[in-house]
Design an enzyme around this catalytic site. Structure first.
Site, mmCIF file in Angstrom:
data_model
loop_
_atom_site.group_PDB
_atom_site.id
_atom_site.type_symbol
_atom_site.label_atom_id
_atom_site.label_comp_id
_atom_site.label_asym_id
_atom_site.label_seq_id
_atom_site.Cartn_x
_atom_site.Cartn_y
_atom_site.Cartn_z
ATOM 1 N N HIS A 1 0.825 -1.246 -0.036
ATOM 2 C CA HIS A 1 0.010 -0.112 0.097
ATOM 3 C C HIS A 1 0.855 1.145 -0.011
ATOM 4 O O HIS A 1 2.012 1.324 0.490
ATOM 5 C CB HIS A 1 -0.861 -0.009 1.247
ATOM 6 N N GLU B 1 0.826 3.941 1.329
ATOM 7 C CA GLU B 1 1.085 4.476 2.821
ATOM 8 C C GLU B 1 2.340 3.803 3.511
ATOM 9 O O GLU B 1 3.230 4.374 4.113
ATOM 10 C CB GLU B 1 -0.024 4.311 3.870
ATOM 11 N N GLU C 1 -3.810 2.146 -7.208
ATOM 12 C CA GLU C 1 -4.262 3.430 -6.311
ATOM 13 C C GLU C 1 -3.424 4.579 -6.557
ATOM 14 O O GLU C 1 -2.452 4.718 -5.846
ATOM 15 C CB GLU C 1 -4.156 2.739 -4.679
ATOM 16 N N GLY D 1 -7.774 9.447 -0.117
ATOM 17 C CA GLY D 1 -8.018 10.208 1.120
ATOM 18 C C GLY D 1 -8.147 11.730 0.872
ATOM 19 O O GLY D 1 -8.160 12.280 1.581
HETATM 20 O O1 LIG Z 1 -6.012 3.880 0.135
HETATM 21 C C1 LIG Z 1 -7.121 3.278 -0.042
HETATM 22 C C2 LIG Z 1 -7.674 2.320 0.019
HETATM 23 O O2 LIG Z 1 -6.420 1.346 0.222
HETATM 24 C C3 LIG Z 1 -8.176 4.438 -0.646
HETATM 25 O O3 LIG Z 1 -8.411 5.459 0.387
HETATM 26 P P1 LIG Z 1 -9.552 6.457 0.397
HETATM 27 O O4 LIG Z 1 -10.885 5.432 -0.347
HETATM 28 O O5 LIG Z 1 -9.885 6.736 1.593
HETATM 29 O O6 LIG Z 1 -9.509 7.270 -0.780
#
Ligand SMILES: O=C(CO)COP(=O)(O)O
Length: 251
Positions: free
Chosen positions: A95, A97, A167, A173
């Site tokens: 991911h 992050e 993504e 977010g």
């Molecule tokens: O990172 C995400 C899912 O792994 C996406 O997050 P959001 O739907 O909050 O933008």
């Protein structure tokens, strides 16, 4: 025809009270014949999720796993074998992050991907470009390098038992969603890239879109031929909203 998968990544959200309420809401959803559903709770709540959702078709996943596949001295980490033991079937690998804030490099992610598959935990490989990379026209180069880092070392066949999640970092977010056309362009690029090495894997693999998917934009995204569902952050914390996205996928 590929089945759609609607997956909720709770990230580091939830406490004992809110998780209980969310799980109760999820257990009450109406099951869709045409779509699959999964949730990725924080590790602390995985066992509770498995127990609360055991009579539902909801698949449980973990947000990460250790580079070592099995129990060993690795303080703070959780092995793929342990995740499988408590009922996980999926795991997020890479991911953004974790890539950007927690030091998950491509070489670490190769180990995690391999560890997961060795324990029959299906990896959901997350890839995506930052805003700056998109502005510099590096989107396809970044995605190619993220994909190839796995394919070149582990072989294309590993993708026969994996999911990909595209993504775009700039859409996570932020409330900014890739347009269905922007997402489709990338998804079809990813599929074509895999097809160059193995067309049958490319046609079968689910490629999810993630980045501000909500009930009000899911229909247009899921209508795209190469978008096989969503990896949903914020909107997966609300059982009604998540259920609405799942219903759209099932229609
Ligand atoms: O990172 C995400 C899912 O792994 C996406 O997050 P959001 O739907 O909050 O933008």
């Amino acid at each position: 025809m590929r089945r759609l998968l609607v997956a909720g990544n709770w990230k580091m959200h939830g406490n004992s009270a809110s998780v209980k309420a969310l799980l109760a809401g999820l257990a009450n959803l109406t099951w869709q014949q045409q779509a699959d559903i999964a949730v990725f709770p924080p590790a602390l709540f995985i066992i509770e999720a498995v127990q609360s959702l055991k009579d539902t078709p909801i698949i449980i996943g973990a947000q990460d796993c250790a580079i070592e596949p099995q129990e060993t001295a690795l303080t703070g980490e959780i092995a793929a074998s342990q995740l499988v033991d408590v009922g996980c079937q999926l795991v997020l690998i890479g991911h953004s992050e974790r890539r950007l804030l927690l030091g998950d490099t491509n070489s670490i992610l190769i180990k995690k991907f391999k560890a997961a598959q060795s324990q029959k935990l299906k990896p959901v490989l997350c890839i995506g470009e930052t805003q700056q990379e998109r502005e510099n026209n590096q989107t396809f180069a970044v995605l190619t390098s993220q994909l190839n880092s796995i394919i070149d070392v582990l072989g294309i066949e590993v993708l026969s038992n994996a999911v990909i999640a595209y993504e775009p970092v700039w859409a996570i977010g932020t409330g900014l969603t890739a347009t269905p056309e922007q997402a489709q362009e990338v998804h079809s690029f990813i599929r074509a890239h895999i097809a160059k090495q193995n067309d049958s894997i490319a046609q079968k693999i689910q490629i999810l879109y993630g980045g501000s998917v909500k009930a009000n934009n899911a229909e247009a995204l899921f209508a795209m031929p190469d978008i096989d569902g969503g990896l949903i952050g914020g909107a997966s914390l609300d059982a009604d909203e998540f259920g609405a996205i799942y219903r759209i996928a099932g229609n």
